[in-house]
Design an enzyme around this catalytic site. Structure first.
Site, PDB file in Angstrom:
ATOM      1  N   GLU A  50      17.175 -17.518  30.279  1.00 10.83           N
ATOM      2  CA  GLU A  50      16.318 -18.359  31.116  1.00 10.83           C
ATOM      3  C   GLU A  50      16.972 -18.660  32.460  1.00 10.83           C
ATOM      4  OE1 GLU A  50      13.277 -19.284  30.935  1.00 10.83           O
ATOM      5  OE2 GLU A  50      12.844 -18.503  28.942  1.00 10.83           O
ATOM      6  N   TYR A  58      11.757 -27.364  33.264  1.00  7.61           N
ATOM      7  CA  TYR A  58      11.217 -26.117  32.719  1.00  7.61           C
ATOM      8  C   TYR A  58      12.190 -25.469  31.737  1.00  7.61           C
ATOM      9  CZ  TYR A  58      10.591 -21.254  31.925  1.00  7.61           C
ATOM     10  OH  TYR A  58      10.518 -20.048  31.277  1.00  7.61           O
ATOM     11  N   ASP A  60       6.381 -21.368  33.310  1.00 10.70           N
ATOM     12  CA  ASP A  60       6.996 -20.483  34.289  1.00 10.70           C
ATOM     13  C   ASP A  60       5.900 -19.844  35.135  1.00 10.70           C
ATOM     14  OD1 ASP A  60       5.819 -18.625  32.617  1.00 10.70           O
ATOM     15  OD2 ASP A  60       7.603 -17.357  32.436  1.00 10.70           O
TER      16      ASP A  60
END
Length: 366
Positions: free
Chosen positions: A56, A139, A157
């Site tokens: 990520e 996020y 995203d």
């Protein structure tokens, strides 16, 4: 947007998409069409939080195709968060070259150290716990919580943002429309396979609900999508006008010692390219070129400087940089930096713009 030939325009549904129906359809689609990614657990398996976190961080503003190779290299070199925590920062920065935003690499290292030192080498399994770590924002915390720990949350995203905007026909241009998109996406939060659903939305956006020429005919949510019904899927999410990208200018110094080695120094940890190595330069200023007093004040030593013909150009996300280079020689040792043979530049964390400067000087015979 051009009308599709042979496709009659349908009435736009007055009600929004039904979350439970969408979840069922999309999870069924995901079970058949899920992408195989090196950080993703096999069907029915549990994802490694370290792998999810690493991927990520790498995927922020970088494509999956680019990240796959870097991810494999990092995992081979530092297979656990403890291994990464024990690594030298320069080695991490060097391995990060090409992924951009070196602040992320510094925070990656800080986060690994925090997990190793404060959490016994185990990532917190809640969003709040994850957000307390360096470099993990809302996020990323939601993505790790959902994918690695099956927490009922909805990370948003770019792919999920696009899918949601089209499903609900959210016309407010970005970035203003971001908050509405995030709020709408929350209707999909569920305790049933939250990690798989988040990844299903990501895969749908990456392979079907693409930014250009979306494959609406192949979408499992075609009958639920308000933008598809109005034949405006490709137009969403709308984006406001981009601000003009300013130009900054600077003069860099290529200083050689008697052995032909070149002076490099470490940039400040804060700010753009923080902690990376650089050739000394004047401040990067907007407007015209630095004047003579500014150049002399920034020079690492007093010597006879020769301007290398031409300029180096590099584009960052928010500005364009133009650099002129002055070359010189010295027999003294500056207070800041180290002399390195050009053949050994590859062993140091030089960002792309500095590599361009080196190539520019070499092209001049330097």
């Amino acid at each position: 947007m051009k009308a599709r030939i042979g496709v009659a325009k349908r009435e736009v549904p007055s009600a929004g998409p039904a979350p439970a129906s969408i979840r069922r359809k999309l999870l069924a689609w995901y079970d058949r069409h899920r992408r195989t990614l090196p950080w993703r657990a096999p069907a029915g398996g549990r994802s490694d939080p370290y792998a999810v976190w690493l991927s990520e961080i790498m995927l922020q503003q970088t494509t999956v195709a680019t990240v796959v190779g870097y991810f494999g290299d990092f995992m081979a070199r530092w297979p656990t968060v403890g291994d990464l925590a024990a690594a030298d920062l320069d080695d991490v920065l060097h391995a990060w070259q090409g992924l951009g935003y070196y602040a992320r690499a510094r925070n990656l290292h800080k986060c690994a150290k925090a997990v190793a030192a404060d959490h016994g080498g185990r990532f917190p399994d809640t969003e709040d716990g994850l957000k307390s770590l360096p470099g993990i924002g809302p996020y990323t915390a939601a993505a790790i919580a959902a994918i690695a720990f099956d927490r009922p949350t909805m990370p948003v995203d770019g792919n999920i943002e696009r899918v949601t905007a089209r499903l609900f026909r959210i016309a407010t241009p970005l970035p203003k429309g971001k908050a509405e998109i995030i709020n709408r996406s929350r209707v999909f939060v569920s305790t049933r396979r939250p990690g798989d659903f988040a990844q299903a939305m990501m895969d749908l956006g990456a392979t079907v609900c693409t930014p250009r020429s979306p494959k609406c005919f192949a979408c499992p949510l075609r009958t639920d999508c308000r933008a598809a019904a109005a034949e405006i899927a490709e137009d969403l999410p709308a984006r406001g006008p981009k601000p003009a990208r300013p130009t900054r200018r600077a003069v860099a110094f290529w200083l050689m010692d008697k052995d032909g080695r070149v002076l490099i120094r470490r940039r400040d940890e804060r700010g753009l390219l923080g902690g990376m190595m650089e050739f000394p330069s004047t401040p990067w200023q907007e407007g015209g070129w630095p004047d003579a007093p500014t150049i002399l004040d920034a020079a690492p030593v007093r010597t006879k400087w020769r301007e290398v013909p031409g300029e180096v150009e590099h584009v960052f996300t928010h500005f364009r940089l133009e650099i002129r280079v002055c070359a010189g020689k010295t027999t003294s040792r500056p207070n800041d930096g180290q002399f390195v043979a050009p053949a050994d530049f590859g062993a140091h964390a030089l960002p792309t713009v500095m590599k361009k400067i080196a190539a520019h000087v070499r092209a001049d015979g330097g």
